[in-house]
Design an enzyme around this catalytic site. Structure first.
Site, PDB file in Angstrom:
ATOM      1  N   ASN A  63      27.715  32.530  38.510  1.00  0.00           N
ATOM      2  CA  ASN A  63      28.172  31.143  38.654  1.00  0.00           C
ATOM      3  C   ASN A  63      27.099  30.328  37.947  1.00  0.00           C
ATOM      4  O   ASN A  63      26.104  29.918  38.530  1.00  0.00           O
ATOM      5  CB  ASN A  63      28.287  30.748  40.131  1.00  0.00           C
ATOM      6  N   GLU A  82      37.106  31.789  40.020  1.00  0.00           N
ATOM      7  CA  GLU A  82      36.516  30.984  41.089  1.00  0.00           C
ATOM      8  C   GLU A  82      35.902  29.687  40.561  1.00  0.00           C
ATOM      9  O   GLU A  82      34.764  29.338  40.861  1.00  0.00           O
ATOM     10  CB  GLU A  82      35.469  31.807  41.845  1.00  0.00           C
ATOM     11  N   ASP A 136      36.925  42.985  46.231  1.00  0.00           N
ATOM     12  CA  ASP A 136      35.616  42.335  46.214  1.00  0.00           C
ATOM     13  C   ASP A 136      34.571  43.027  47.095  1.00  0.00           C
ATOM     14  O   ASP A 136      34.241  42.497  48.153  1.00  0.00           O
ATOM     15  CB  ASP A 136      35.790  40.870  46.664  1.00  0.00           C
ATOM     16  N   GLU A 175      26.602  41.640  50.890  1.00  0.00           N
ATOM     17  CA  GLU A 175      27.435  40.502  51.283  1.00  0.00           C
ATOM     18  C   GLU A 175      28.435  40.861  52.385  1.00  0.00           C
ATOM     19  O   GLU A 175      28.583  40.124  53.358  1.00  0.00           O
ATOM     20  CB  GLU A 175      28.173  39.971  50.044  1.00  0.00           C
TER      21      GLU A 175
END
Ligand code: GCW
Length: 739
Positions: free
Chosen positions: A223, A304, A402, A430
Site C-alpha cells: 500500500n 483494495e 488471503d 495476520e
C-alpha cells in the site's frame, strides 16, 4: 554470604543459562556445550586460510572468525601456509585452485557453494568454495550452522545451489514507521536518521538474512506511498543498499502506480501515455544512479483502493510492461501482485492523486454483489499469460483468498505456464494469532509447495512452478511478508523468529523437511539438549494444525473481526463489500455450512486442472481439511470419523484448545533447559494463546449453534460466556489496523 553468591555465579556459568534477549536470533555462536564435539572441532580446524578481500569476503571472514571464536572458545589463527586441518575459504578465481580439488564449479552457478573435506599433499583440509564472493559467504554461514547444530565434520561433502533465484522479504513498512500487520514494534527503517546514521540493526538484519540465503528486501509497504520514490528517500534507500550489498541483498521499492501524478506533476498515470512512460524511464534512471544494483519494483495495483492501470481502462499487462520497460536497461524486475478482487476499480476511471480514494473498510458503502472472490485473480490474470515482458513476475499469494490458516493453493499456480510466478507467503501472522501465538508456519509453506497442480501432469508441484523448473523460466522468486519490527528480539514472540528462518531456508531449498528446519532452528536458537529439542520440535510441528483447529477447522475461512482481523467475528455482515464479510464465506444456515464452489455453486473448482478439482469436487471424497472451502454440508452430514458434521466441528474446536493446553504443559517442563528470560516470555505468550484459543472456540461454536440448533456434546466443558457477551467485546488496542 559472599561465598553463596560466588557459588550461584559459578552454577549459572556452568549451566550456561545466562539471560538472553533474543537479539542474536539463530546466530548465537556460544561455546559448544558438548566437550567431545568441541574437542573434535578444535582438532579439525587448526588454522584458516582466507583468500580475497572484497567487502563480501571481508564480511565472510569476520563472520567466520567471530563464529569460530565463540563456538570453539578459541582464537583460530589466520595463516598463509596450508597445514594439516586447515580451513580453506576461496572463490574459484583465486590461485589456490591449483590444489586440484575436483570441484565442479559449473554446477554451482552464481550463488551455490561446496564444503568439502579433501586430502591434499597428505593434509586433511576442509574447503569452502564457490564461484562468487557471495557463494563463499553463504558457504561460511552454512559451515557455522554445521557447528552450531553439532554435525559431524569429519568427511564433509556438501554441495548446495538455491532452488529459487529471488528470495525476498516484503516489508509492509510505511514511511511513518508504522507497519501494516506488524506485531513487533515499529519499522526497523528509521527514515528520519538515515542516511547518516547506520543502526547496527541494519547490519545484523543483513547478516541474519544472508545466513539463510535471503537476497532481496522490499523496504516499503505494497500500500505504497509515492514519496518513497523521491530524491529525499532515494538517498536513504541508497544508504541501506550500501549496508546490504556485501551480504548479497538487493533493495526493492514498491511503486505507487499514480506516482507520475502525485510526485511528477503529470495529469495522468495512464500506462499507454508517452509522457507517463517517459516519466517512469527517467525515474528508473535516477534510482539506478543512487543504487546501481537496485532490484526493481513490487506493485499492488487496482486492489483494495490502490491505483492501477485499470483506472485508465488498461490491463495489468499494460501497467506491468510499462514499468518493466523502464527497468529493463538496468536489469531490474517487476513483481506485479495478483492479489486483486477490486470490481470497483475496473469500473471507475478515477484520478488517484489523493489518499482519500482508499477504501475505508469501516465505512459502509454500496454492497457490491461480486462473484466469488476466490475466482477473481485467476479470471483477471490467466488471459494475460504470455503478454508480460520477460522481466515481469506475477506475485501470487499462496491461496485464493488471503493468508488464511489453511487455504487450498491458488489456482493461478498451474494456469500461467508462460509467466514466472512468485510465491507470496505471509510470515507475519495476520490471521495466525498475530503476535502472540506459537505457529510454526513451515508446515503451511511445505503443504502448499508440495501439492500437485497437474500443470504438466503428475509431479507438477507448486514448488516446481515457483522455481521455474517446470517451464524452464529464467527467473524465479519467492517472497515472504516480513514479521520483523524494532522489538529487541525482532519478532516479539521468540518463536516468530522460526518463521523468518524457515522462509529463508525453504526459499533456498524447498526439499528440506519441516522437521529438519525446526530442529536446526531450535538448536541454534535455544539448546542442543536432546530432550529440549524433542519437546520444542513437537510443539512447533503440531502448532499450525492446533491453530487451524481452534480458529478455522474443516475448511472454514475468513471469519475474523473486521479491520484489525483480531479474534473471531463470524456474525459480521455489514462490511464495506460483500466479500469482506465472514457470513459471505461460511454461509451458515439452518441446512448447513460452507461455500459451495462446485458446479452447483460458484464453480470456482473449474479453475483447477481436472485431476485437482476431481479430488475436491465430490463432497464424499473431498479432503475434509478443505471441506467448507468447496461444499455446503448439512449439520448431520456423516464425517469419516463417524461423527455428524456438528459433532466433528465441536471435536475440532475442543481438540484445538486441548493442543494448546498440551503445548503449555510441555513448555513448562522445559523450564530448566534454557534461560529464564525467553522461557518466561514464551510461557506468558502461551497463556494468551490458550485464552484466545478458548475465545475462538466458544465464539464459533456458540454462533454456529444458532444455525445447527444442536447441543455441544456433554463431554466438553461449556462455554463460560454467552454469544451476546462475545459480540459486545471491543478491541481499541488491537494492533496494526490497515493503513
Ligand atoms: O491481507 C490483506 C491485509 C492488508 C494487505 C493486503 C495485501 C497490504 O489485510 O493489510 O495490505 O492483504 O496483501 O495487499
Amino acid at each position: 554470604m559472599k561465598r553463596f553468591f560466588l557459588l550461584l555465579i559459578i552454577i549459572a556459568l556452568t549451566l550456561n543459562l545466562k539471560a538472553e534477549d533474543g537479539y542474536r536470533l539463530w546466530l548465537r555462536y556460544d561455546k559448544i556445550d558438548n566437550n567431545i564435539i568441541l574437542q573434535q572441532y578444535r582438532n579439525a580446524i587448526s588454522s584458516i586460510h582466507f583468500y580475497g578481500s572484497s567487502p563480501t569476503l571481508i564480511a565472510a571472514k569476520n563472520e567466520l572468525l567471530q563464529g569460530l571464536r565463540g563456538l570453539l572458545d578459541k582464537k583460530i589463527p589466520v595463516a598463509n601456509t596450508i597445514s594439516n586441518h586447515s580451513l580453506l575459504v576461496y572463490t574459484k578465481s583465486s590461485s589456490v585452485v591449483a590444489l586440484h580439488t575436483g570441484i565442479d564449479y559449473v554446477a554451482l552457478g552464481k550463488e551455490g557453494f561446496v564444503i568439502r573435506t579433501i586430502l591434499a599433499e597428505q593434509k586433511n583440509i576442509i574447503v569452502i568454495t564457490a564461484n562468487s564472493d557471495i557463494g563463499v559467504l553463504y558457504g561460511v554461514f552454512h559451515f557455522l550452522r554445521l557447528l552450531q547444530t553439532h554435525q559431524n565434520i569429519q568427511k564433509l561433502f556438501i554441495k548446495t545451489v538455491p532452488n529459487i533465484q529471488n528470495r525476498i522479504l516484503d516489508h509492509w513498512d510505511n514511511l511513518d514507521r508504522t507497519v501494516e500487520r506488524g506485531y513487533a514494534g515499529i519499522s526497523i527503517w528509521n527514515w528520519h536518521t538515515l542516511p547518516d546514521y547506520i543502526d547496527q540493526r541494519y547490519i545484523d538484519y543483513a547478516r541474519a538474512n544472508a545466513s539463510i540465503g535471503i537476497n532481496g528486501t522490499v523496504l516499503t509497504n505494497v500500500n505504497a506511498d509515492a514519496l518513497a520514490l523521491t530524491k529525499d528517500y532515494l538517498v536513504k534507500v541508497a544508504a541501506l543498499a550500501n549496508v546490504f550489498r556485501p551480504y548479497g541483498i538487493k533493495v526493492y521499492l514498491t511503486a505507487r502506480f499514480s506516482a507520475p501524478v502525485e510526485i511528477g506533476g503529470l495529469k495522468t498515470a495512464d500506462p499507454l501515455d508517452a509522457e507517463v512512460q517517459n516519466w517512469w524511464k527517467q525515474k528508473a534512471d535516477e534510482i539506478y544512479q543512487y543504487i546501481p544494483d537496485f532490484g526493481g519494483f513490487l506493485v499492488k495495483a487496482n486492489s483494495e483502493g490502490q491505483p492501477g492501470p485499470q483506472s485508465y481502462g488498461r490491463t495489468h499487462a499494460d501497467g506491468a510492461n510499462m514499468l518493466a520497460d523502464a527497468l529493463a536497461p538496468h536489469n531490474g524486475i517487476v513483481m506485479w501482485r495478483a492479489f486483486v478482487y477490486d470490481v470497483r476499480a475496473q469500473k471507475s476511471n478515477e484520478n488517484f492523486a489523493s489518499p482519500e480514494n482508499k477504501i475505508d473498510p469501516n465505512k459502509e458503502t454500496e454492497n457490491i454483489a461480486s462473484p466469488d472472490r476466490f475466482k477473481h485473480a485467476y479470471n483477471e490474470f490467466k488471459p494475460l499469460d504470455g503478454k508480460f515482458r520477460k522481466n515481469v513476475l506475477i506475485q501470487v499469494k499462496n491461496g485464493p483468498i488471503d493468508f488464511q490458516p489453511r487455504e487450498p493453493f491458488s489456482p493461478l499456480f498451474g494456469a500461467m505456464p508462460q509467466t514466472p510466478l512468485v510465491m507470496e507467503f505471509q510470515i507475519t501472522q495476520e490471521y495466525l494469532g498475530q503476535g502472540t501465538h506459537i505457529v510454526d508456519e513451515d508446515p503451511l509453506f511445505k503443504e502448499v509447495l508440495s501439492i500437485g497442480t497437474y500443470e504438466k501432469g503428475k509431479g507438477s508441484t507448486v514448488a516446481k512452478i515457483i522455481d521455474g523448473s517446470l517451464e524452464e523460466h529464467t527467473v524465479s522468486g519467492m517472497a515472504g511478508v516480513s514479521n520483523i519490527g524494532n522489538e529487541r528480539n525482532w519478532t516479539n514472540h521468540p518463536f516468530g523468529q522460526a518463521n523468518w528462518y524457515a522462509f529463508g531456508r525453504l526459499a533456498w531449498d524447498h526439499d528440506l523437511t519441516s522437521e529438519q528446519i525446526a530442529e536446526e532452528w531450535i538448536k541454534q536458537t535455544f539448546s542442543s539438549d536432546k530432550h529440549f529439542i524433542d519437546v520444542a520440535k513437537k510443539i512447533m510441528l503440531m502448532s499450525r494444525e492446533a491453530l487451524v483447529n481452534y480458529m478455522t477447522p474443516l475448511g472454514l475461512h475468513h471469519i475474523m473481526g473486521t479491520g484489525h482481523h483480531y479474534g473471531p467475528a463470524p456474525w459480521v455482515s455489514n462490511a464495506g463489500r460483500a466479500d469482506w464479510n465472514p457470513v459471505y464465506y461460511h454461509r451458515a444456515d439452518s441446512a448447513g455450512i460452507g461455500f459451495d464452489r462446485t458446479a452447483t455453486g460458484s464453480n470456482a473448482l473449474i479453475q483447477y486442472k481436472t485431476e485437482v478439482s476431481n479430488q475436491w469436487n465430490d463432497v464424499n471424497t473431498c479432503d475434509e481439511k478443505y471441506l467448507l472451502w468447496f461444499h455446503h454440508v448439512g449439520w448431520n452430514y456423516k464425517m469419516r470419523s463417524g461423527r455428524n458434521f456438528w459433532d466433528e466441528l465441536c471435536f475440532k474446536y475442543y481438540s484445538g484448545v486441548d493442543s494448546v493446553k498440551w503445548m503449555q504443559q510441555q513448555w513448562n517442563s522445559l523450564k530448566n533447559f534454557i534461560d529464564e528470560e525467553r522461557f518466561q516470555q514464551v510461557k506468558m505468550f502461551l497463556a494468551i494463546q490458550e485464552k484466545e484459543a478458548v475465545w475462538w472456540r466458544n465464539v464459533c461454536l456458540l454462533y454456529f449453534q444458532t444455525f445447527s440448533r444442536m447441543p455441544i456434546p456433554a463431554i466438553y466443558e461449556k462455554p463460560d460466556h454467552t454469544l451476546e457477551y462475545y459480540k459486545n467485546l471491543k478491541f481499541p488496542y488491537a494492533p496494526a489496523n490497515p493503513s
